[in-house]
Motif scaffolding. Structure first.
Motif, mmCIF file in Angstrom:
data_model
loop_
_atom_site.group_PDB
_atom_site.id
_atom_site.type_symbol
_atom_site.label_atom_id
_atom_site.label_comp_id
_atom_site.label_asym_id
_atom_site.label_seq_id
_atom_site.Cartn_x
_atom_site.Cartn_y
_atom_site.Cartn_z
ATOM 1 N N GLY A 283 -5.774 4.421 -2.400
ATOM 2 C CA GLY A 283 -5.704 3.386 -1.380
ATOM 3 C C GLY A 283 -6.615 2.197 -1.590
ATOM 4 O O GLY A 283 -6.658 1.293 -0.763
ATOM 5 N N THR A 284 -7.350 2.156 -2.723
ATOM 6 C CA THR A 284 -8.219 1.016 -3.019
ATOM 7 C C THR A 284 -7.368 -0.162 -3.480
ATOM 8 O O THR A 284 -6.502 -0.010 -4.335
ATOM 9 N N LEU A 285 -7.631 -1.348 -2.914
ATOM 10 C CA LEU A 285 -6.927 -2.556 -3.306
ATOM 11 C C LEU A 285 -7.744 -3.295 -4.357
ATOM 12 O O LEU A 285 -8.902 -3.644 -4.133
ATOM 13 N N TYR A 286 -7.125 -3.535 -5.517
ATOM 14 C CA TYR A 286 -7.732 -4.286 -6.606
ATOM 15 C C TYR A 286 -7.069 -5.649 -6.708
ATOM 16 O O TYR A 286 -5.898 -5.806 -6.372
ATOM 17 N N THR B 138 -12.483 -5.328 -5.909
ATOM 18 C CA THR B 138 -11.800 -4.541 -4.891
ATOM 19 C C THR B 138 -11.867 -5.350 -3.601
ATOM 20 O O THR B 138 -12.806 -6.119 -3.392
ATOM 21 N N ASP C 21 0.857 -1.177 0.000
ATOM 22 C CA ASP C 21 0.000 0.000 0.000
ATOM 23 C C ASP C 21 0.898 1.233 0.000
ATOM 24 O O ASP C 21 2.134 1.134 0.050
ATOM 25 N N VAL D 32 -9.261 -3.957 2.964
ATOM 26 C CA VAL D 32 -8.055 -4.395 3.673
ATOM 27 C C VAL D 32 -8.277 -4.562 5.173
ATOM 28 O O VAL D 32 -7.400 -5.087 5.859
ATOM 29 N N TYR E 263 1.089 -6.687 1.547
ATOM 30 C CA TYR E 263 -0.054 -7.592 1.548
ATOM 31 C C TYR E 263 0.184 -8.711 0.542
ATOM 32 O O TYR E 263 0.829 -8.509 -0.482
ATOM 33 N N PHE F 230 -2.613 -1.604 -5.464
ATOM 34 C CA PHE F 230 -3.244 -0.488 -4.774
ATOM 35 C C PHE F 230 -3.276 0.731 -5.693
ATOM 36 O O PHE F 230 -2.257 1.088 -6.298
ATOM 37 N N SER F 231 -4.447 1.389 -5.774
ATOM 38 C CA SER F 231 -4.552 2.649 -6.505
ATOM 39 C C SER F 231 -4.024 3.776 -5.625
ATOM 40 O O SER F 231 -3.753 3.587 -4.437
#
Length: 194
Positions: free
Chosen positions: A116-119, A132, A70, A135, A76, A112-113
């Motif tokens: 902070g969005t996890l794809y 998405t 992140d 987390v 992660y 992570f964009s």
């Protein structure tokens, strides 16, 4: 390992003199630039000048497929069994986020964009699906079918999300619909992307 250019040509990075470790995925720490890699069960640090890797520790999980940092430098990992983990960079110790399977099988990567969005790319039949992942809970929310299978690499360049299939198709992925568009065929076999 190869450095890709959207339009080519690509640049091969050095091979280690003492043999090759096959990695499932790679990720760069945004805080210090260190490059990490995972096999299905171990964490390594890569030296990008020599191609050598140093074992950091065993993950105590046998089906890891995906790795991402992140923006705060937290590492992660995702597994084929659909679990999300936070990973200690120094030891490889994993801490599962949530309980049990919280996402579909993670096909090959996390990214992570800048917000902070996890794809993640997850298995969904002949076409992988973009999701998405929360987390805090590990729960996945579907975005849409990518239209390509075996999307084993994801990365952001600015606000653009790119993917790479095992067969070497470099694709652009729409973050709103999940739909992938072919950028070019690289002729490479890919298992991860940074």
């Amino acid at each position: 390992m190869v450095a890709l250019d959207a339009t080519g040509p690509d640049l091969s990075l050095p091979l280690p003199p003492d043999g090759i470790t096959v990695f499932a995925d790679i990720a760069r720490n945004p805080k210090n630039g260190a490059m990490y890699a995972i096999t299905n069960s171990s964490l390594h640090v890569l030296n990008m000048q020599t191609g050598r890797d140093t074992l950091q520790g065993l993950l105590k999980v046998a089906d890891m497929t995906a790795l991402a940092f992140d923006l705060g430098g937290h590492l992660y990992a995702g597994s084929r069994s659909g679990r999300l983990y936070q990973v200690d960079q120094g030891t490889g110790k994993t801490t599962q986020i949530g309980t049990g399977q919280t996402t579909p099988a993670i096909a090959g990567d996390l990214a992570f964009s800048h917000d902070g969005t996890l794809y993640a790319s997850v298995l969904a039949g002949t076409s992988d699906q973009l999701v998405t992942i929360n987390v805090s809970t590990g729960e996945a929310t579907p975005v849409g079918l990518i239209g390509f299978g075996q999307v084993y690499g994801l990365t952001f360049r600015g606000e653009m999300l790119y993917g790479m299939t095992e067969a070497g198709a470099l694709i652009w992925i729409d973050r709103e619909t999940g739909r992938g568009t072919l950028v070019r065929r690289t002729g490479l076999t890919a298992t991860g992307m940074e």
